[in-house]
Motif scaffolding. Structure first.
Motif, PDB file in Angstrom:
ATOM      1  N   THR A  60      24.747  37.965  36.957  1.00  0.00           N
ATOM      2  CA  THR A  60      23.838  37.266  36.056  1.00  0.00           C
ATOM      3  C   THR A  60      22.480  37.114  36.719  1.00  0.00           C
ATOM      4  N   ILE A  61      21.413  37.350  35.938  1.00  0.00           N
ATOM      5  CA  ILE A  61      20.041  37.182  36.432  1.00  0.00           C
ATOM      6  C   ILE A  61      19.314  36.216  35.509  1.00  0.00           C
ATOM      7  N   ALA A  62      18.729  35.167  36.077  1.00  0.00           N
ATOM      8  CA  ALA A  62      17.912  34.230  35.294  1.00  0.00           C
ATOM      9  C   ALA A  62      16.606  34.916  34.916  1.00  0.00           C
ATOM     10  N   ILE A  63      16.124  34.647  33.686  1.00  0.00           N
ATOM     11  CA  ILE A  63      14.858  35.241  33.243  1.00  0.00           C
ATOM     12  C   ILE A  63      13.962  34.162  32.655  1.00  0.00           C
ATOM     13  N   ASP A  64      12.675  34.471  32.583  1.00  0.00           N
ATOM     14  CA  ASP A  64      11.691  33.578  31.980  1.00  0.00           C
ATOM     15  C   ASP A  64      12.022  33.428  30.498  1.00  0.00           C
ATOM     16  N   PRO A  65      12.237  32.193  30.008  1.00  0.00           N
ATOM     17  CA  PRO A  65      12.597  32.013  28.586  1.00  0.00           C
ATOM     18  C   PRO A  65      11.564  32.588  27.622  1.00  0.00           C
ATOM     19  N   THR A  66      10.277  32.595  28.007  1.00  0.00           N
ATOM     20  CA  THR A  66       9.256  33.148  27.106  1.00  0.00           C
ATOM     21  C   THR A  66       9.343  34.666  27.026  1.00  0.00           C
ATOM     22  N   ALA A  67      10.038  35.288  27.989  1.00  0.00           N
ATOM     23  CA  ALA A  67      10.167  36.746  27.990  1.00  0.00           C
ATOM     24  C   ALA A  67      11.446  37.216  27.311  1.00  0.00           C
ATOM     25  N   ALA A  68      12.332  36.290  26.991  1.00  0.00           N
ATOM     26  CA  ALA A  68      13.668  36.669  26.506  1.00  0.00           C
ATOM     27  C   ALA A  68      13.630  37.535  25.255  1.00  0.00           C
ATOM     28  N   ASN A  69      12.704  37.275  24.332  1.00  0.00           N
ATOM     29  CA  ASN A  69      12.681  38.066  23.096  1.00  0.00           C
ATOM     30  C   ASN A  69      12.012  39.419  23.274  1.00  0.00           C
ATOM     31  N   LEU A  70      11.381  39.661  24.434  1.00  0.00           N
ATOM     32  CA  LEU A  70      10.730  40.948  24.679  1.00  0.00           C
ATOM     33  C   LEU A  70      11.520  41.836  25.632  1.00  0.00           C
ATOM     34  N   ILE A  71      12.402  41.231  26.427  1.00  0.00           N
ATOM     35  CA  ILE A  71      13.207  42.005  27.369  1.00  0.00           C
ATOM     36  C   ILE A  71      14.331  42.697  26.618  1.00  0.00           C
TER      37      ILE A  71
END
Length: 196
Positions: A60-71
């Protein structure tokens, strides 16, 4: 003499306490390849000794929540699945093995985990690797094994570049133009009233 006994008891207590702690951490790591623009590719390594029952079955890798819809996930190894969403309250990308036969064996590595985020900058984020205890597997189900320590890996930040809607610039421009005409008309009216 009393001091020596106290020291020996303290040493014994530390040995008993630390032994299970060290045995409960999975020996594993992750490398990141960012040589392709906008693509982050990961390889996971199971560094357990050859006869260990701990096979890697998830990471599991944590990601920036604002980037979630673009990743977007662009690659997942055969026999593994992926998802983007909340994991323990943290926006994350998670990959997991679908069957014990595709778990990563001790002393092995597995690549081909890739994500894409156009124009995003690179930052470090937390990642975790989980294992399954293959000595407990029955009919394709295994008990959970130890987890790795938190590992820092490269990930995208800020959601990359978002292309604005084509009408946004013209709408703002027209609004400013209309506002300036209104102010000009109002100032002329005020001027005429003061001239009277």
């Amino acid at each position: 003499m009393r001091r020596i006994w106290c020291s020996l008891l303290l040493l014994l207590a530390l040995t008993v306490t630390l032994q299970p702690l060290s045995a409960s951490i999975l020996a594993a790591n992750i490398t990141t390849d960012i040589s392709v623009p906008d693509v982050w590719t990961y390889t996971i390594f199971n560094n357990e000794v050859a006869n260990s029952p701990n096979f890697v079955d998830q990471f599991t890798i944590a990601i920036d929540p604002t980037a979630a819809n673009l990743i977007s996930v662009t690659a997942t190894p055969a026999g593994w699945a992926d998802s983007i969403g909340l994991v323990n309250g943290v926006m994350s990308i998670q990959w997991w093995s679908n069957d014990p036969s595709t778990d990563l064996a001790p002393g092995s590595s597995l690549g081909g985990f890739s994500i894409f985020d156009p124009g995003a900058s690179n930052v470090l984020a937390n990642a975790d690797i989980n294992s399954a205890d293959h000595s407990t597997c029955v009919a394709g189900l295994c008990d959970a094994g130890p987890n790795s320590v938190t590992i820092q890996v490269d990930t995208p930040l800020g959601g990359g570049t978002q292309v604005p809607e084509p009408w946004t610039g013209s709408t703002v421009g027209l609004s400013l133009l209309a506002g300036s005409f209104w102010l000009r008309k109002k100032s002329r009216r005020t001027q005429r009233l003061t001239d009277l």
